[in-house]
Design a protein around this motif. Structure first.
Motif, PDB file in Angstrom:
ATOM      1  N   LYS A  12       6.880 -12.326   6.140  1.00 44.73           N
ATOM      2  CA  LYS A  12       7.426 -11.161   6.833  1.00 44.73           C
ATOM      3  C   LYS A  12       8.100 -11.544   8.143  1.00 44.73           C
ATOM      4  O   LYS A  12       9.135 -10.978   8.536  1.00 44.73           O
ATOM      5  CB  LYS A  12       6.304 -10.151   7.096  1.00 44.73           C
ATOM      6  CG  LYS A  12       6.754  -8.892   7.809  1.00 44.73           C
ATOM      7  CD  LYS A  12       5.589  -7.955   8.074  1.00 44.73           C
ATOM      8  CE  LYS A  12       6.040  -6.717   8.834  1.00 44.73           C
ATOM      9  NZ  LYS A  12       4.917  -5.788   9.110  1.00 44.73           N
ATOM     10  N   GLN A  13       7.540 -12.527   8.842  1.00 45.90           N
ATOM     11  CA  GLN A  13       8.095 -12.932  10.136  1.00 45.90           C
ATOM     12  C   GLN A  13       9.443 -13.630   9.999  1.00 45.90           C
ATOM     13  O   GLN A  13      10.173 -13.788  10.986  1.00 45.90           O
ATOM     14  CB  GLN A  13       7.115 -13.858  10.847  1.00 45.90           C
ATOM     15  CG  GLN A  13       6.820 -15.137  10.079  1.00 45.90           C
ATOM     16  CD  GLN A  13       5.825 -16.025  10.792  1.00 45.90           C
ATOM     17  OE1 GLN A  13       5.605 -15.884  11.982  1.00 45.90           O
ATOM     18  NE2 GLN A  13       5.220 -16.950  10.061  1.00 45.90           N
ATOM     19  N   TRP A  14       9.814 -14.054   8.792  1.00 45.46           N
ATOM     20  CA  TRP A  14      11.103 -14.714   8.609  1.00 45.46           C
ATOM     21  C   TRP A  14      12.269 -13.795   8.943  1.00 45.46           C
ATOM     22  O   TRP A  14      13.356 -14.270   9.259  1.00 45.46           O
ATOM     23  CB  TRP A  14      11.239 -15.219   7.171  1.00 45.46           C
ATOM     24  CG  TRP A  14      10.235 -16.267   6.789  1.00 45.46           C
ATOM     25  CD1 TRP A  14       9.268 -16.809   7.591  1.00 45.46           C
ATOM     26  CD2 TRP A  14      10.079 -16.886   5.514  1.00 45.46           C
ATOM     27  NE1 TRP A  14       8.516 -17.720   6.894  1.00 45.46           N
ATOM     28  CE2 TRP A  14       8.997 -17.797   5.608  1.00 45.46           C
ATOM     29  CE3 TRP A  14      10.741 -16.774   4.301  1.00 45.46           C
ATOM     30  CZ2 TRP A  14       8.586 -18.567   4.542  1.00 45.46           C
ATOM     31  CZ3 TRP A  14      10.331 -17.547   3.221  1.00 45.46           C
ATOM     32  CH2 TRP A  14       9.256 -18.440   3.337  1.00 45.46           C
ATOM     33  N   ARG A  15      12.057 -12.479   8.860  1.00 49.22           N
ATOM     34  CA  ARG A  15      13.123 -11.533   9.181  1.00 49.22           C
ATOM     35  C   ARG A  15      13.568 -11.651  10.648  1.00 49.22           C
ATOM     36  O   ARG A  15      14.675 -11.213  10.993  1.00 49.22           O
ATOM     37  CB  ARG A  15      12.674 -10.103   8.910  1.00 49.22           C
ATOM     38  CG  ARG A  15      12.622  -9.731   7.440  1.00 49.22           C
ATOM     39  CD  ARG A  15      12.193  -8.298   7.253  1.00 49.22           C
ATOM     40  NE  ARG A  15      12.286  -7.900   5.861  1.00 49.22           N
ATOM     41  CZ  ARG A  15      13.357  -7.373   5.285  1.00 49.22           C
ATOM     42  NH1 ARG A  15      14.433  -7.147   6.027  1.00 49.22           N
ATOM     43  NH2 ARG A  15      13.381  -7.052   4.008  1.00 49.22           N
ATOM     44  N   GLU A  16      12.704 -12.174  11.492  1.00 48.70           N
ATOM     45  CA  GLU A  16      13.020 -12.286  12.914  1.00 48.70           C
ATOM     46  C   GLU A  16      13.684 -13.612  13.266  1.00 48.70           C
ATOM     47  O   GLU A  16      13.992 -13.852  14.428  1.00 48.70           O
ATOM     48  CB  GLU A  16      11.735 -12.129  13.741  1.00 48.70           C
ATOM     49  CG  GLU A  16      10.938 -10.868  13.437  1.00 48.70           C
ATOM     50  CD  GLU A  16      11.751  -9.614  13.708  1.00 48.70           C
ATOM     51  OE1 GLU A  16      12.520  -9.619  14.690  1.00 48.70           O
ATOM     52  OE2 GLU A  16      11.625  -8.642  12.949  1.00 48.70           O
ATOM     53  N   TYR A  17      13.905 -14.490  12.287  1.00 46.31           N
ATOM     54  CA  TYR A  17      14.481 -15.799  12.577  1.00 46.31           C
ATOM     55  C   TYR A  17      15.942 -15.704  13.013  1.00 46.31           C
ATOM     56  O   TYR A  17      16.412 -16.534  13.783  1.00 46.31           O
ATOM     57  CB  TYR A  17      14.355 -16.709  11.357  1.00 46.31           C
ATOM     58  CG  TYR A  17      12.962 -17.271  11.151  1.00 46.31           C
ATOM     59  CD1 TYR A  17      11.964 -17.068  12.093  1.00 46.31           C
ATOM     60  CD2 TYR A  17      12.641 -18.007  10.014  1.00 46.31           C
ATOM     61  CE1 TYR A  17      10.692 -17.583  11.909  1.00 46.31           C
ATOM     62  CE2 TYR A  17      11.369 -18.527   9.821  1.00 46.31           C
ATOM     63  CZ  TYR A  17      10.396 -18.311  10.772  1.00 46.31           C
ATOM     64  OH  TYR A  17       9.138 -18.822  10.581  1.00 46.31           O
ATOM     65  N   ILE A  18      16.674 -14.719  12.481  1.00 44.85           N
ATOM     66  CA  ILE A  18      18.077 -14.511  12.869  1.00 44.85           C
ATOM     67  C   ILE A  18      18.167 -13.104  13.440  1.00 44.85           C
ATOM     68  O   ILE A  18      18.016 -12.119  12.706  1.00 44.85           O
ATOM     69  CB  ILE A  18      19.033 -14.680  11.677  1.00 44.85           C
ATOM     70  CG1 ILE A  18      18.859 -16.057  11.044  1.00 44.85           C
ATOM     71  CG2 ILE A  18      20.462 -14.452  12.113  1.00 44.85           C
ATOM     72  CD1 ILE A  18      19.244 -17.216  11.949  1.00 44.85           C
ATOM     73  N   LYS A  19      18.428 -12.990  14.738  1.00 44.65           N
ATOM     74  CA  LYS A  19      18.385 -11.679  15.371  1.00 44.65           C
ATOM     75  C   LYS A  19      19.690 -11.282  16.051  1.00 44.65           C
ATOM     76  O   LYS A  19      20.184 -10.174  15.858  1.00 44.65           O
ATOM     77  CB  LYS A  19      17.245 -11.638  16.402  1.00 44.65           C
ATOM     78  CG  LYS A  19      15.864 -11.764  15.783  1.00 44.65           C
ATOM     79  CD  LYS A  19      14.767 -11.599  16.829  1.00 44.65           C
ATOM     80  CE  LYS A  19      14.743 -12.762  17.799  1.00 44.65           C
ATOM     81  NZ  LYS A  19      13.598 -12.685  18.734  1.00 44.65           N
TER      82      LYS A  19
ATOM     83  N   CYS B 101      18.086 -20.168   6.015  1.00 44.50           N
ATOM     84  CA  CYS B 101      17.693 -20.058   4.604  1.00 44.50           C
ATOM     85  C   CYS B 101      16.457 -19.177   4.442  1.00 44.50           C
ATOM     86  O   CYS B 101      16.405 -18.326   3.541  1.00 44.50           O
ATOM     87  CB  CYS B 101      17.432 -21.445   4.022  1.00 44.50           C
ATOM     88  SG  CYS B 101      18.905 -22.470   3.814  1.00 44.50           S
ATOM     89  N   MET B 102      15.461 -19.349   5.292  1.00 45.14           N
ATOM     90  CA  MET B 102      14.242 -18.554   5.202  1.00 45.14           C
ATOM     91  C   MET B 102      14.524 -17.088   5.504  1.00 45.14           C
ATOM     92  O   MET B 102      13.953 -16.177   4.880  1.00 45.14           O
ATOM     93  CB  MET B 102      13.183 -19.124   6.155  1.00 45.14           C
ATOM     94  CG  MET B 102      12.767 -20.541   5.799  1.00 45.14           C
ATOM     95  SD  MET B 102      11.766 -21.370   7.059  1.00 45.14           S
ATOM     96  CE  MET B 102      10.175 -20.626   6.764  1.00 45.14           C
ATOM     97  N   TYR B 103      15.423 -16.830   6.448  1.00 41.85           N
ATOM     98  CA  TYR B 103      15.825 -15.447   6.742  1.00 41.85           C
ATOM     99  C   TYR B 103      16.503 -14.814   5.530  1.00 41.85           C
ATOM    100  O   TYR B 103      16.205 -13.660   5.166  1.00 41.85           O
ATOM    101  CB  TYR B 103      16.776 -15.455   7.935  1.00 41.85           C
ATOM    102  CG  TYR B 103      17.441 -14.128   8.205  1.00 41.85           C
ATOM    103  CD1 TYR B 103      16.757 -13.110   8.859  1.00 41.85           C
ATOM    104  CD2 TYR B 103      18.752 -13.896   7.816  1.00 41.85           C
ATOM    105  CE1 TYR B 103      17.362 -11.889   9.105  1.00 41.85           C
ATOM    106  CE2 TYR B 103      19.370 -12.684   8.059  1.00 41.85           C
ATOM    107  CZ  TYR B 103      18.669 -11.685   8.704  1.00 41.85           C
ATOM    108  OH  TYR B 103      19.281 -10.484   8.940  1.00 41.85           O
ATOM    109  N   ALA B 104      17.404 -15.549   4.884  1.00 39.76           N
ATOM    110  CA  ALA B 104      18.099 -15.023   3.704  1.00 39.76           C
ATOM    111  C   ALA B 104      17.126 -14.767   2.549  1.00 39.76           C
ATOM    112  O   ALA B 104      17.273 -13.795   1.804  1.00 39.76           O
ATOM    113  CB  ALA B 104      19.193 -15.998   3.270  1.00 39.76           C
ATOM    114  N   ILE B 105      16.116 -15.622   2.401  1.00 43.02           N
ATOM    115  CA  ILE B 105      15.119 -15.434   1.344  1.00 43.02           C
ATOM    116  C   ILE B 105      14.341 -14.141   1.561  1.00 43.02           C
ATOM    117  O   ILE B 105      14.139 -13.351   0.634  1.00 43.02           O
ATOM    118  CB  ILE B 105      14.170 -16.652   1.287  1.00 43.02           C
ATOM    119  CG1 ILE B 105      14.930 -17.892   0.816  1.00 43.02           C
ATOM    120  CG2 ILE B 105      12.981 -16.369   0.375  1.00 43.02           C
ATOM    121  CD1 ILE B 105      14.144 -19.182   0.975  1.00 43.02           C
TER     122      ILE B 105
END
Length: 388
Positions: A229-236, A254-258
């Motif tokens: 869930k925290q991957w959504r915050e990787y690209i802000k 990549c993790m954000y896109a996943i």
């Protein structure tokens, strides 16, 4: 036209409006007519106009002027109708549109129109997604340049319709997301705004289903929140920095896109600059775009440009993703592998399934393990060179 389109005008207002529009028509027609009348009996352009010739010319010009003045009067009336009767011009705004509501890995389609109330839409969400507890989630939708717009009242519904009409869109993506602050409010015995809005949904369910003698203390299980869930915050946002340079930026992208649920392609990819676009740019014209580059002063990577809004229909989190590489798997299992070097590929597959909700192949799991082992112990070539 105004009298038939705008029903709430008073008689004196209609009369005043009619007089002003007549003056507009007169201002268009009067100058050319007076010019024609002045030509009678005068030498102009080397010729003296007779009365008959002037009358014929005046008649022809009056016909043309009447037509153009009537056209001007009609277009002016239509503009007045649009200003005085906004309900007429907003008809298209309140036409039916499609809402793609996504919760975890499931998406449902809901039809909305301008008369839809937020409480009705909230109840629909409660009924369509199984195991979703009313009051413990929030609704977000995205617009160009505004990726996270709140939706929790009737006013927000009207603003959403107005904004979608301005962007000429007939569909909207709505994210149903579990909010931590709502869970804390419920745990403390406090009802937050989202829970208050869901009270009607709770009351409906309680009046229809009342079987304590048969179900005992059964409660639906809380939806599982994965560690990704925290991957959504990787690209802000723009100017976001990545201390690990291009390597850290690529992996977090990549993790954000996943986690968000889309695929991108690299336009440029090197240690100085990374530019990526949505995979659906060519097929659907998606506007998502990111541009990041290296700062020579500190060797950090910075996001220079970011359009974080998808205009395509392919944004949906899935359990299998082509960007889930063995390098990401290695990063996820590093800590556990140090404590348990005997971890097998099947164990890695199970952990990613249970903890992250992601499916990987045996080959990806095995290669991830090999990379983790190499990072922990070094390669065989390095060990041999140390011995010799």
């Amino acid at each position: 036209m105004v009298e038939t389109s705008v029903q709430d005008l008073k008689p004196d207002q209609a009369r005043e409006l009619e007089e002003k529009m007549a003056r507009i028509q007169e201002s268009v027609a009067a100058p050319p007519i007076l010019e024609t009348a002045r030509r009678v009996g005068r030498l102009m352009d080397g010729k003296i106009s007779t009365l008959d010739e002037a009358m014929e010319a005046l008649k022809a010009k009056m016909l043309r002027l009447t037509e153009s003045a009537d056209g001007l009067r009609g277009s002016t009336a239509r503009k007045v109708v649009e200003v005085l009767s906004p309900s007429q011009s907003e008809g298209d705004m309140y036409s039916e549109m499609t809402a793609r509501c996504t919760y975890m890995s499931e998406t449902v389609m809901v039809f909305l129109d301008g008369t839809t109330r937020f409480a009705d839409f909230f109840n629909e969400i409660c009924m369509r997604f199984k195991g979703l507890k009313p009051g413990l989630f929030e609704l977000k939708y995205s617009l160009p340049d505004y990726p996270s717009c709140a939706l929790d009242s009737d006013l927000d519904m009207r603003l959403m319709f107005r904004s979608l009409a301005e962007f000429k869109r007939t569909s909207v993506d709505i994210l149903v997301r579990i909010c931590d602050f709502c869970a804390n409010c419920v745990a403390d015995g406090v009802q937050c705004s989202a829970a208050a809005a869901a009270s009607s949904c709770v009351s409906v369910v309680s009046t229809v289903i009342d079987e304590p003698d048969y179900l005992g203390d059964f409660r639906p299980e809380d939806p599982k929140v994965y560690m990704s869930k925290q991957w959504r915050e990787y690209i802000k946002c723009g100017d976001q920095k990545f201390r690990g340079g291009a390597v850290e930026f690529r992996q977090k992208l990549c993790m954000y896109a996943i986690e968000v649920g889309f695929v991108f392609v690299y336009v440029r990819n090197d240690k100085w600059r990374v530019i990526a676009e949505c995979f659906n740019k060519l097929s659907e014209g998606c506007k998502w775009y990111i541009n990041a580059s290296l700062c020579p002063a500190n060797n950090f990577f910075y996001i220079r440009q970011l359009n974080n809004v998808h205009t395509c229909s392919g944004v949906l989190r899935q359990q299998k993703h082509k960007l889930l590489s063995s390098t990401i798997v290695k990063t996820l299992i590093n800590d556990e592998f140090r404590g348990n070097p005997s971890l097998k590929a099947h164990d890695i597959m199970d952990r990613l399934k249970n903890n992250y909700g992601l499916d990987i192949t045996y080959r990806v799991a095995w290669k991830g393990k090999e990379k983790a082992m190499k990072e922990l112990h070094g390669s065989d070539e390095d060990s041999y060179s140390m011995l010799t």
